[in-house]
Enzyme design. Sequence first.
Site, PDB file in Angstrom:
ATOM      1  N   ARG A  71     -66.719  59.282  10.807  1.00 44.04           N
ATOM      2  CA  ARG A  71     -67.894  58.674  11.356  1.00 44.04           C
ATOM      3  C   ARG A  71     -68.961  58.049  10.758  1.00 44.04           C
ATOM      4  NH1 ARG A  71     -67.806  64.815  13.301  1.00 44.04           N
ATOM      5  NH2 ARG A  71     -68.918  65.502  11.087  1.00 44.04           N
ATOM      6  N   GLU A 108     -66.999  74.497  -0.495  1.00 43.43           N
ATOM      7  CA  GLU A 108     -67.781  75.645  -0.060  1.00 43.43           C
ATOM      8  C   GLU A 108     -66.644  76.104  -0.994  1.00 43.43           C
ATOM      9  OE1 GLU A 108     -70.016  78.603   2.368  1.00 43.43           O
ATOM     10  OE2 GLU A 108     -69.241  77.259   3.475  1.00 43.43           O
TER      11      GLU A 108
END
Length: 187
Positions: A71, A108
């Site tokens: 994006r 993560e």
Amino acid sequence: MSVQPVVLPDGVYELLLSRIKDVPDYPKPGVMFKDITPLLADPKAFSALTEALAGLCEARGATKIVGLEARGFILAAPAAVRSGIGFVPVRKAGKLPGATLAQSYELEYGTAEIEVHAEDLAPGDRVMVIDDVLATGGTAEASLELIRRAGAEVAGVAVLMELSFLPGRARLEPSLAGAPLDALIVV
């Protein structure tokens, strides 16, 4: 740390915010996804966003804009055209042909890697990084490392939206080395 969004012309903040749609439980239960596609579909809102990002690039003296996949490409390319400066895509590993510089970073659960064409950034370039959302800051942090490894200078980082409840700003602070981090909207 209190974070203030960039000061925008009258009505622009409200326009941009009104075109960002909350999508509950996407991509998984408990997540509130911030969908920017309604903003992109609205020519007035998209134009206002492009003007705001281009203004930040000009104010920071940027000579090139890096857009982060995917994006970030959508936001950075028109800002580069509007500013009259070059656009450089930073892609996921293996997506660019030819010689690249690569940088891995921690997620993560695991690691990822991004790349840039080695010849697209050079000493003397002042590079603004543009992305849609600042969340944990891993991709932006890795892009700053790539820019510096190419010999270019970081002019700043600009995002449409910063998720202030995530540690992106704190993670980026050391890597920014004094360069500004601008968020048009902070949620």
